[in-house]
Design an enzyme around this catalytic site. Structure first.
Site, PDB file in Angstrom:
ATOM      1  CB  CYS A  41      -0.913  -0.035   1.233  1.00 25.88           C
ATOM      2  SG  CYS A  41      -1.778   1.498   1.584  1.00 25.88           S
ATOM      3  CB  CYS A  44       0.493   1.923   4.066  1.00 27.00           C
ATOM      4  SG  CYS A  44      -1.171   1.244   3.996  1.00 27.00           S
TER       5      CYS A  44
END
Length: 298
Positions: A41, A44
């Site tokens: 991600c 993230c």
């Protein structure tokens, strides 16, 4: 180490099944920010450095708890929080989710959110020595974090033998008797034969008791829930001894002996006597609890 973990701090924690209950309990004292992330991600990876920077800056104002959603062992935690997208951040306060957001956010917005529940700890208030920080972590049961902090401190102060003794004590509590002994054996003669070193070595004889035991917080909860759980109470006593909380350990062993004298062939009484021998008759606790033991027997 996961690819996006860059900052070492006692206030940044990797969530595991063993520590999640303790983190929720800690939210009763200060906010715990759960960050749900994954290595694939990209947002993230953008968000984590910001959260890590703030955790260091707030210096204990909150705990950053990182949850790797790709770890199958944590699937139940991810499901319980109802995570639908990444990254997702939840703020736990007083044991409950009280705020949060999804997706990467600018630092200014995250600060606004955090400031609802905590403030940065001023440096004048937060300048704790490595020993004091380690003591706080040990008391909170965050042994791995204490070990990392002590390792860093010893890199800067390699002749601070009190730090070595604390490190040996942490290894003992983690059940790593071999490392604890090696640390003490590597000390200069006077420190190796100090009362503190002898206490740590004597405490190692209790490490076998907790070899397969859950952590301290889990055992305390188990005994509170079921006071007749003899195995949990015995393990709890062992954990308390390793943590240096001798009086509470004695209380647990005495209670176990009264409730279940037959447990483990009178193991509670034998272990209590072993603890007396370890501490020595000059320790005031020994005199007090010898009398309590005698009263319980006769």
């Amino acid at each position: 180490m996961n690819p996006i973990q860059e900052v070492n701090s006692p206030y940044i924690v990797e969530v595991t099944l063993d520590n999640v209950r303790d983190l929720i309990q800690q939210s009763m004292e200060r906010p715990v920010v759960f960050d749900f992330w994954a290595d694939w991600c990209a947002p993230c990876k953008a968000l984590l450095p910001v959260l890590s920077k703030l955790a260091v800056e707030y210096n204990g104002g909150f705990i950053l708890a990182k949850v790797d959603t790709e770890d199958q062992a944590l699937a139940q935690i991810v499901m319980q929080f109802g995570i639908r997208s990444l990254p997702t951040v939840y703020v736990l306060h007083n044991g409950q989710p009280v705020d949060g957001f999804s997706g990467a956010q600018p630092e200014s917005e995250i600060r606004k959110l955090l400031n609802k529940y905590c403030q940065p700890v001023q440096e004048t208030e937060a300048e704790l020595s490595a020993k004091e920080q380690a003591e706080q972590l040990i008391e909170a049961g965050q042994l791995e974090q204490a070990k990392m902090l002590l390792n860093d401190a010893l890199g800067e102060s390699p002749e601070d033998y009190e730090l070595f003794l604390m490190q040996a004590n942490v290894c003992a509590q983690l059940g790593d008797a071999e490392s604890a002994k090696a640390i003490i054996n590597g000390l200069p003669h006077d420190h190796k034969n100090s009362a503190k070193a002898k206490e740590v070595l004597a405490r190692l004889s209790f490490s076998e008791i907790i070899k397969d035991a859950p952590d301290l917080a889990t055992l305390e909860a188990a005994v509170e829930e079921d006071g007749s759980h003899s195995q949990a109470r015995f393990w709890l006593a062992g954990r308390l001894v390793m943590a240096g909380n001798y009086e509470e350990a004695m209380k647990q062993l005495l209670t176990l002996m009264r409730q279940d004298r037959g447990y483990g062939d009178d193991t509670a009484r034998k272990t209590l006597v072993k603890l007396f021998d370890m501490l020595g008759n000059e320790n005031p606790l020994v005199g007090t609890y010898r009398r309590k033991l005698y009263q319980a027997l006769y």
